[in-house]
Design an enzyme around this catalytic site. Structure first.
Site, short mmCIF file in Angstrom:
data_model
loop_
_atom_site.label_atom_id
_atom_site.label_comp_id
_atom_site.label_asym_id
_atom_site.label_seq_id
_atom_site.Cartn_x
_atom_site.Cartn_y
_atom_site.Cartn_z
N THR A 138 10.52 -6.97 -12.32
CA THR A 138 10.08 -8.27 -12.73
C THR A 138 9.03 -8.95 -11.50
O THR A 138 9.19 -8.33 -10.46
CB THR A 138 11.23 -9.27 -12.30
OG1 THR A 138 12.35 -8.91 -13.31
CG2 THR A 138 10.83 -10.80 -12.44
N HIS A 187 0.05 -8.19 3.12
CA HIS A 187 0.45 -8.67 4.48
C HIS A 187 -0.57 -8.21 5.59
O HIS A 187 -0.62 -8.44 6.69
CB HIS A 187 1.82 -8.06 4.99
CG HIS A 187 2.03 -6.86 5.42
ND1 HIS A 187 2.27 -6.40 6.61
CD2 HIS A 187 2.18 -5.65 4.54
CE1 HIS A 187 2.33 -4.96 6.68
NE2 HIS A 187 2.17 -4.47 5.43
N GLN A 245 -6.33 -1.36 5.63
CA GLN A 245 -6.80 -2.09 6.79
C GLN A 245 -8.23 -2.53 6.59
O GLN A 245 -8.74 -3.38 7.42
CB GLN A 245 -6.96 -1.10 8.02
CG GLN A 245 -5.47 -0.66 8.53
CD GLN A 245 -4.72 -1.77 9.02
OE1 GLN A 245 -5.12 -2.89 9.29
NE2 GLN A 245 -3.34 -1.54 9.18
N SER A 247 -2.71 -3.74 0.58
CA SER A 247 -1.33 -4.50 1.18
C SER A 247 -1.81 -5.98 1.25
O SER A 247 -2.79 -6.15 2.09
CB SER A 247 -0.77 -3.98 2.45
OG SER A 247 0.26 -3.08 2.01
N ASN A 307 -5.42 2.80 10.67
CA ASN A 307 -4.57 1.77 11.34
C ASN A 307 -4.25 2.02 12.64
O ASN A 307 -4.30 0.78 13.34
CB ASN A 307 -3.28 1.82 10.35
CG ASN A 307 -2.67 3.14 10.50
OD1 ASN A 307 -3.13 4.08 10.16
ND2 ASN A 307 -1.49 3.15 11.31
N CYS A 364 4.96 1.57 11.32
CA CYS A 364 5.81 2.30 10.51
C CYS A 364 6.44 3.35 11.20
O CYS A 364 7.47 3.89 10.62
CB CYS A 364 4.87 2.69 9.35
SG CYS A 364 4.08 1.40 8.56
N ALA A 397 0.75 -1.21 -0.21
CA ALA A 397 0.07 -0.05 0.14
C ALA A 397 0.71 1.17 -0.11
O ALA A 397 0.52 2.25 -0.73
CB ALA A 397 -0.62 -0.05 1.25
N THR A 398 2.07 1.23 0.45
CA THR A 398 2.82 2.37 0.58
C THR A 398 3.20 2.91 -0.74
O THR A 398 3.05 3.78 -1.16
CB THR A 398 4.20 2.26 1.31
OG1 THR A 398 3.89 2.04 2.83
CG2 THR A 398 5.04 3.53 1.32
#
Length: 375
Positions: free
Chosen positions: A242, A202, A180, A200, A152, A325, A71-72
């Site tokens: 890639t 993760h 989120q 994201s 978040n 973060c 997401a960043t």
């Protein structure tokens, strides 16, 4: 065994996803850009399957999905990628909030330092924007509105549908940081007034290092984004490099599982949250923010320092007092500060977050530690 209750920071990878990613790392390891043999063709097939799985979360066509590292990066592309268009059209006004993730606030600050004007919506102690204030701030030269879906730190869930309604007659592009909520609380993200969605892997039981930017077309026209990196032309020329096929395939499968199980996961999460709040109510906990996600609770208890509580919970529960973060900076939460909370409430704030793998919360142990610190 310590209970992992920091899912808003990152989630474990589900076994099905890990098994798929592992197989594509050690057995079917082709490059999706290789066109001369079956290894490459198979890798490309996995990528396109995942693209469709991700697209289905928010009801878009797979051609509107661009894979990123998370997401960043998606936030940066969505915001900085509009710079050239904004300058050409002389539309250099942006609307956002002060409770956004730093991955939104800092790219916007970069644009502000380069001649853009930024208006910030108020959120107040509730942690929620007022869509009518957005309407008042909209201008003819507003190029972008960027508002996160689920915060978040607090879990506060913004009224995305109402925001979309206020934007109905505006040409401004609407970007939603959905790190989120993507795959967990996705229904509002299907609104076709949302132009750009960041996600994201993760945060939804997929590996770290993979995410997506949804670029929803208006009619047949995609948002006028330009790349912020160069070299290779992958992902329709917008995001070179890639493709990490194992991560992409894992992310796709995680999205499929999340979509299939969303209602069940939400009900389970809400039940866990209720069990925690029942006991926290008894010791005078204050809940930071309203309309919060069932997967998280941010609370403060008078005379309890969050750092002390986290230390005392070692061996019981892994919790947080803010964004992972920015946790190394030891500065007060910019989210809680923007909500206008007083210093004592901010320094005592704790975030507990969970997921579908969390069978139960060690509620009694957590409350007992809080009582010991209060004494």
């Amino acid at each position: 065994m310590t209970a992992y209750l920091d899912m808003n920071a990152t989630s474990p990878v589900s076994k099905e996803v890990a098994d798929l990613a592992y197989r594509l790392m050690v057995e079917e390891y082709g490059n999706a850009g290789s066109r001369t043999h079956e290894f490459g063709a198979l890798a490309k097939k996995y990528v396109e399957t995942a693209r469709k799985q991700v697209a289905e979360v928010v009801a878009v066509d797979k051609s509107e999905v661009i894979f990123t590292s998370g997401a960043t990066e998606s936030n940066n592309i969505a915001i900085l990628g509009l710079k050239e268009f904004a300058e050409q059209e002389n539309k250099k006004h942006i609307i956002t909030t002060r409770i956004e993730h730093k991955a939104v606030l800092e790219p916007i600050e970069h644009l502000e330092n380069n001649g853009f004007e930024v208006s910030y919506l108020d959120v107040g102690e509730r942690g929620l924007v007022d869509p009518t204030q957005l309407k008042a701030l909209l201008r003819d030269d507003t190029v972008l509105v960027s508002i996160m879906h689920v915060n978040n730190e607090t879990g506060c869930t913004q009224p995305i549908s109402d925001i979309c309604e206020e934007l109905k007659f505006s040409d401004a592009y609407f970007h939603v940081d959905a790190a989120q909520s993507f795959g967990k609380l996705s229904e509002d993200l299907k609104n076709d007034r949302i132009d750009l969605v960041s996600a994201s892997g993760h945060k939804v039981y997929a590996p770290k290092g993979i995410g997506a930017l949804i670029m929803r077309k208006r009619g047949f026209i995609k948002p006028p984004l330009k790349p912020i990196q160069f070299g290779g032309g992958q992902e329709r020329g917008l995001r070179p490099g890639t493709l990490p096929v194992p991560l992409i395939a894992g992310f796709g499968l995680a999205c499929e599982l999340a979509t299939k199980n969303a209602d069940k996961w939400q009900m389970h999460a809400a039940s866990l949250k209720q069990s925690l709040m029942v006991e926290l109510d008894k010791i005078g906990a204050q809940y930071n923010g309203e309309n919060s996600s069932p997967f998280v609770l941010n609370f403060s208890v008078p005379d309890v320092n969050s750092e002390s509580l986290m230390v005392s919970l070692k061996g019981i529960a892994a919790v947080s007092n803010g964004s992972a973060c920015t946790s190394s900076s030891y500065t007060p939460s910019h989210v809680l500060t923007a909500m206008g909370l007083d210093e004592d409430r901010i320094t005592s704030a704790v975030r507990i977050s969970w997921g579908y793998m969390t069978e139960s919360l060690p509620v009694n142990e957590i409350v007992e530690k809080i009582k010991q610190i209060q004494i």
